[in-house]
Design a protein around this motif. Sequence first.
Motif, PDB file in Angstrom:
ATOM      1  N   GLN A 373      38.368  44.525 -27.095  1.00 26.73           N
ATOM      2  CA  GLN A 373      39.501  44.316 -26.187  1.00 26.73           C
ATOM      3  C   GLN A 373      39.715  42.831 -25.916  1.00 26.73           C
ATOM      4  O   GLN A 373      40.850  42.355 -25.884  1.00 26.73           O
ATOM      5  CB  GLN A 373      39.260  45.069 -24.875  1.00 26.73           C
ATOM      6  N   LEU A 374      38.617  42.101 -25.723  1.00 25.53           N
ATOM      7  CA  LEU A 374      38.729  40.665 -25.472  1.00 25.53           C
ATOM      8  C   LEU A 374      39.331  39.955 -26.680  1.00 25.53           C
ATOM      9  O   LEU A 374      40.223  39.113 -26.543  1.00 25.53           O
ATOM     10  CB  LEU A 374      37.354  40.080 -25.151  1.00 25.53           C
ATOM     11  N   ARG A 375      38.841  40.297 -27.875  1.00 26.17           N
ATOM     12  CA  ARG A 375      39.374  39.681 -29.087  1.00 26.17           C
ATOM     13  C   ARG A 375      40.870  39.956 -29.214  1.00 26.17           C
ATOM     14  O   ARG A 375      41.660  39.057 -29.526  1.00 26.17           O
ATOM     15  CB  ARG A 375      38.648  40.216 -30.316  1.00 26.17           C
ATOM     16  N   ASN A 376      41.265  41.191 -28.959  1.00 21.23           N
ATOM     17  CA  ASN A 376      42.670  41.570 -29.069  1.00 21.23           C
ATOM     18  C   ASN A 376      43.540  40.788 -28.091  1.00 21.23           C
ATOM     19  O   ASN A 376      44.631  40.319 -28.436  1.00 21.23           O
ATOM     20  CB  ASN A 376      42.804  43.076 -28.817  1.00 21.23           C
ATOM     21  N   LEU A 377      43.047  40.620 -26.863  1.00 23.92           N
ATOM     22  CA  LEU A 377      43.798  39.861 -25.856  1.00 23.92           C
ATOM     23  C   LEU A 377      43.965  38.406 -26.273  1.00 23.92           C
ATOM     24  O   LEU A 377      45.057  37.839 -26.191  1.00 23.92           O
ATOM     25  CB  LEU A 377      43.067  39.910 -24.513  1.00 23.92           C
ATOM     26  N   CYS A 378      42.871  37.798 -26.714  1.00 23.03           N
ATOM     27  CA  CYS A 378      42.914  36.379 -27.076  1.00 23.03           C
ATOM     28  C   CYS A 378      43.797  36.143 -28.296  1.00 23.03           C
ATOM     29  O   CYS A 378      44.529  35.151 -28.363  1.00 23.03           O
ATOM     30  CB  CYS A 378      41.500  35.860 -27.334  1.00 23.03           C
ATOM     31  N   GLN A 379      43.744  37.049 -29.251  1.00 18.43           N
ATOM     32  CA  GLN A 379      44.564  36.884 -30.450  1.00 18.43           C
ATOM     33  C   GLN A 379      46.045  37.048 -30.151  1.00 18.43           C
ATOM     34  O   GLN A 379      46.886  36.506 -30.871  1.00 18.43           O
ATOM     35  CB  GLN A 379      44.110  37.871 -31.529  1.00 18.43           C
ATOM     36  N   SER A 380      46.372  37.769 -29.094  1.00 20.51           N
ATOM     37  CA  SER A 380      47.784  37.912 -28.731  1.00 20.51           C
ATOM     38  C   SER A 380      48.348  36.607 -28.173  1.00 20.51           C
ATOM     39  O   SER A 380      49.561  36.449 -28.061  1.00 20.51           O
ATOM     40  CB  SER A 380      47.954  39.038 -27.702  1.00 20.51           C
ATOM     41  N   LEU A 381      47.461  35.658 -27.834  1.00 22.15           N
ATOM     42  CA  LEU A 381      47.874  34.333 -27.344  1.00 22.15           C
ATOM     43  C   LEU A 381      47.658  33.276 -28.425  1.00 22.15           C
ATOM     44  O   LEU A 381      47.445  32.099 -28.139  1.00 22.15           O
ATOM     45  CB  LEU A 381      47.073  33.977 -26.087  1.00 22.15           C
ATOM     46  N   HIS A 382      47.741  33.704 -29.662  1.00 19.31           N
ATOM     47  CA  HIS A 382      47.409  32.894 -30.837  1.00 19.31           C
ATOM     48  C   HIS A 382      48.084  31.522 -30.853  1.00 19.31           C
ATOM     49  O   HIS A 382      47.487  30.535 -31.275  1.00 19.31           O
ATOM     50  CB  HIS A 382      47.803  33.691 -32.092  1.00 19.31           C
ATOM     51  N   SER A 383      49.313  31.435 -30.394  1.00 22.07           N
ATOM     52  CA  SER A 383      50.050  30.172 -30.509  1.00 22.07           C
ATOM     53  C   SER A 383      49.686  29.160 -29.428  1.00 22.07           C
ATOM     54  O   SER A 383      50.112  28.005 -29.504  1.00 22.07           O
ATOM     55  CB  SER A 383      51.559  30.430 -30.477  1.00 22.07           C
ATOM     56  N   VAL A 384      48.883  29.560 -28.441  1.00 26.84           N
ATOM     57  CA  VAL A 384      48.528  28.625 -27.358  1.00 26.84           C
ATOM     58  C   VAL A 384      47.024  28.450 -27.171  1.00 26.84           C
ATOM     59  O   VAL A 384      46.586  27.498 -26.522  1.00 26.84           O
ATOM     60  CB  VAL A 384      49.162  29.056 -26.015  1.00 26.84           C
ATOM     61  N   VAL A 385      46.217  29.371 -27.717  1.00 26.56           N
ATOM     62  CA  VAL A 385      44.764  29.243 -27.587  1.00 26.56           C
ATOM     63  C   VAL A 385      44.094  29.573 -28.916  1.00 26.56           C
ATOM     64  O   VAL A 385      44.636  30.305 -29.743  1.00 26.56           O
ATOM     65  CB  VAL A 385      44.171  30.174 -26.493  1.00 26.56           C
ATOM     66  N   SER A 386      42.910  29.021 -29.089  1.00 22.08           N
ATOM     67  CA  SER A 386      42.082  29.347 -30.245  1.00 22.08           C
ATOM     68  C   SER A 386      40.870  30.120 -29.744  1.00 22.08           C
ATOM     69  O   SER A 386      40.185  29.674 -28.821  1.00 22.08           O
ATOM     70  CB  SER A 386      41.635  28.062 -30.950  1.00 22.08           C
ATOM     71  N   TYR A 387      40.605  31.287 -30.339  1.00 18.65           N
ATOM     72  CA  TYR A 387      39.481  32.126 -29.919  1.00 18.65           C
ATOM     73  C   TYR A 387      38.391  32.064 -30.977  1.00 18.65           C
ATOM     74  O   TYR A 387      38.629  32.363 -32.142  1.00 18.65           O
ATOM     75  CB  TYR A 387      39.947  33.567 -29.724  1.00 18.65           C
ATOM     76  N   ASP A 388      37.202  31.654 -30.570  1.00 20.53           N
ATOM     77  CA  ASP A 388      36.053  31.589 -31.471  1.00 20.53           C
ATOM     78  C   ASP A 388      35.184  32.812 -31.225  1.00 20.53           C
ATOM     79  O   ASP A 388      34.526  32.924 -30.188  1.00 20.53           O
ATOM     80  CB  ASP A 388      35.252  30.309 -31.217  1.00 20.53           C
ATOM     81  N   GLU A 389      35.175  33.727 -32.182  1.00 23.70           N
ATOM     82  CA  GLU A 389      34.457  34.987 -31.983  1.00 23.70           C
ATOM     83  C   GLU A 389      32.946  34.799 -32.028  1.00 23.70           C
ATOM     84  O   GLU A 389      32.202  35.579 -31.422  1.00 23.70           O
ATOM     85  CB  GLU A 389      34.887  36.001 -33.046  1.00 23.70           C
ATOM     86  N   GLU A 390      32.487  33.768 -32.711  1.00 26.45           N
ATOM     87  CA  GLU A 390      31.045  33.552 -32.811  1.00 26.45           C
ATOM     88  C   GLU A 390      30.467  33.062 -31.490  1.00 26.45           C
ATOM     89  O   GLU A 390      29.416  33.526 -31.043  1.00 26.45           O
ATOM     90  CB  GLU A 390      30.742  32.540 -33.916  1.00 26.45           C
ATOM     91  N   THR A 391      31.151  32.122 -30.854  1.00 27.91           N
ATOM     92  CA  THR A 391      30.648  31.574 -29.589  1.00 27.91           C
ATOM     93  C   THR A 391      31.278  32.242 -28.374  1.00 27.91           C
ATOM     94  O   THR A 391      30.916  31.934 -27.239  1.00 27.91           O
ATOM     95  CB  THR A 391      30.929  30.062 -29.510  1.00 27.91           C
TER      96      THR A 391
END
Length: 628
Positions: A373-391
Amino acid sequence: LVHPGLQKLLEKSIPEATHDSSARDPPPMCHPGTRVNYINSLTKWGRNPDDHPNERITWVKGPAGVGKSAIAQSSADALGGDLGASFFFSRYNRREDPKRFFTTIAYELAVRLKLSRYGILLDEAICDDNTIIEKALHVQFEELIVKPIRKLEQQGEIFSTKVILVDGLDECEGSAAQESIVQIIAASLRKKTTPFLWIFFSRLEPHLISTFNRFGIAPLISHTELTISRKLDREIFFFLAEKLAEIRRKHALEESWPTEGDLHDVVDLSSGLWAYSHALTLFIDDPDSLGPKDQLRIVLSLARKIKQSGGTRHPLAALDLFYSELVLKRLPPKKLHASRTMLLATRLGVFGNHRSIPELVLVANFLGYSKDQLRNLCQSLHSVVSYDEETISLEFYHASFMDFLGDPARSNDLCIWSEFNIVTLFDRALQSLSQVSVIPSEGSSHRRISIPQQLWDAYVDKFDDFEYRFEISPGTHVLYWKVFDSLVRAFFKLAALASIDDIARRRHLLQIFDYRVTALPQNEYYGDNYDKPRLWYKVLERREMQSLCVKLSKLGLLRPLKNPSIPGRLREFLFGQRDECFWTLGDGVKRIVLVTGKNGYDGYIMPRSMRHLKQFTGQNPVHLLESY
């Protein structure tokens, strides 16, 4: 070689703030062939100190979105070996602590100046006095930078001039700290106790304008101003043309896409803001969209809408429209609410205090979001944030996005500080703490604390070596003190912000709530001993404490406490000579002690008595800690 002093220094630094940190990868950079005049000017200034013997500081200033961080990054890379250290402040990416600024600079100097004995002297100084790294800013600067350099000079070592580059000074926590950093450095340059050149990048904040123009500082300053200007359209066109060509090749689109007219419309939409043009390319290349063609069509539709309305009112209005219309309002309502709630939780400042556990893990744990769920939320903001799944971390591309969300005048009903958002989080904190209980430990006479939040399985083993466990029982996850600590701080912070007395049900829950759970003894690290209990701790800053006291008094939950039975030595340690006020919070045996000042200062909580706490836990509170 083992350097224990430098290791301690690293622990009190922010390595993520350096120009070459993996946490900032890929960093904002100027596109090849753009902003060349600024980069060349700054590198020339840094490499030729004899050309400007009196000017030891360059201040690069400008409004949001003009590309300050990109120029700073490109300049740091261009300086190469002439760069002594760098620090990129970022309010929203948790690189804002002024107490870790000079420690980071000193550590970088020790690492980068490999042929110098500076690192050895620094290591020795910290080993001789570990408290140096905890001192006030001016003491840190003197002990970590000035004194080692002075010793080197006395030993005959020539310390060559290096450039120290600082981006986002206005994002350092607290305007007083920002001013202090400039004043400390300027004083050193006047006295010639350090051989560095400094380049600062920041917005044109009034207090910084005043500081850089002060008597004694102004003669040291060289000024470079970046402005929002349509004169940049040519460079922005060049940048967009190459970026969209990359997207075209990536998706195997026809050579005619995009048309030159489309490019000019996108340039016009960018309004002279580099941050906007960068965000637009990320939006067009959104992997979760129907494709670049559809995304560009949406962008061009926004451009036409702005033209038809007669243009924008102020320089950031076009960027605000992008954030509202294309980034947020296109999200489904449920995802939009979840995203705003998550972003508000990161801004509370209570989940980012534990460097060993990623802030986003604690936020997701608090909100009940799974890893997917967290990954999905962060990826929906792709154009304004970068989500690092490893950290498990977020990197905001530009501060203007959170500035927009935090300003109700700009974001209107999208503002994250809405009453509904705050109350939603407060109700969650209240509900979670209401479910906390102390339960028997299997195979032991001791009891342990049970809490509903659960850390992800993937992180249990990762932190198990150095974090104290909260509870271990069959069928449950391992929980940590830091999870509970964050929950308690969130409860008090949100109570100070929310309208906690507007609903009868919430008033009732607060009146029957067992406040003793918030004052359970906390583990704290003391040298090599993890078992010392801390039966009091700070929960709120001064202004928040004043707001909370007013609300709790109206609910009849806060009452003056006369002659509190607090040992004199503890009382003196906590409050010194200040005139403190003691209150009881809650009813009956469920009460705790809340401590404030008559003239207002930070708020602390502690148990009303060991007897009351023992009734809640079922055993001596200290034994809760000894069993760990």
